[in-house]
Design a protein around this motif. Structure first.
Motif, PDB file in Angstrom:
ATOM      1  N   MET A  31       0.840  -1.201   0.000  1.00 37.86           N
ATOM      2  CA  MET A  31       0.000   0.000   0.000  1.00 37.86           C
ATOM      3  C   MET A  31       0.874   1.249   0.000  1.00 37.86           C
ATOM      4  O   MET A  31       0.558   2.236  -0.668  1.00 37.86           O
ATOM      5  CB  MET A  31      -0.951  -0.005   1.204  1.00 37.86           C
ATOM      6  N   ASN A  32       1.985   1.211   0.726  1.00 36.65           N
ATOM      7  CA  ASN A  32       2.907   2.347   0.757  1.00 36.65           C
ATOM      8  C   ASN A  32       3.588   2.560  -0.586  1.00 36.65           C
ATOM      9  O   ASN A  32       3.849   3.700  -0.984  1.00 36.65           O
ATOM     10  CB  ASN A  32       3.947   2.170   1.867  1.00 36.65           C
ATOM     11  N   LYS A  33       3.866   1.474  -1.308  1.00 34.19           N
ATOM     12  CA  LYS A  33       4.456   1.600  -2.649  1.00 34.19           C
ATOM     13  C   LYS A  33       3.478   2.280  -3.605  1.00 34.19           C
ATOM     14  O   LYS A  33       3.871   3.083  -4.430  1.00 34.19           O
ATOM     15  CB  LYS A  33       4.835   0.222  -3.204  1.00 34.19           C
ATOM     16  N   LYS A  34       2.196   1.906  -3.488  1.00 30.80           N
ATOM     17  CA  LYS A  34       1.167   2.461  -4.376  1.00 30.80           C
ATOM     18  C   LYS A  34       0.813   3.899  -4.018  1.00 30.80           C
ATOM     19  O   LYS A  34       0.391   4.664  -4.867  1.00 30.80           O
ATOM     20  CB  LYS A  34      -0.099   1.593  -4.340  1.00 30.80           C
ATOM     21  N   ASN A  35       0.940   4.244  -2.735  1.00 30.69           N
ATOM     22  CA  ASN A  35       0.582   5.579  -2.247  1.00 30.69           C
ATOM     23  C   ASN A  35       1.699   6.100  -1.346  1.00 30.69           C
ATOM     24  O   ASN A  35       1.569   6.094  -0.121  1.00 30.69           O
ATOM     25  CB  ASN A  35      -0.726   5.529  -1.439  1.00 30.69           C
TER      26      ASN A  35
END
Length: 75
Positions: A31-35
């Protein structure tokens, strides 16, 4: 929503994550990679699931990460 419903939803989501071979840490990292502008932690996800305050958008994102899609079907 009562505590039993919240617990059922939490357990359902966590079981899908585990059955897919993912951990909350893996999901949070993805999720951190995407956002990158939002800092998601496993504890943060777990707390939202426990309190029943997770957003539908976040649940859809989790489902996508672990290889699921949410479908609505008429009863």
């Amino acid at each position: 929503m009562n505590n039993k419903e919240v617990n059922n939803i939490r357990n359902e989501i966590k079981s899908y994550i585990a059955a897919s071979g993912w951990t909350l840490t893996d999901v949070a990292d993805e999720m951190n990679k995407k956002n990158p502008d939002v800092n998601v932690t496993p504890q943060n996800i777990s707390n939202k699931l426990t309190r029943g305050t997770i957003k539908y958008k976040e649940v859809k994102e989790i489902a996508d990460i672990i290889g699921f899609e949410i479908k609505w079907t008429r009863k």
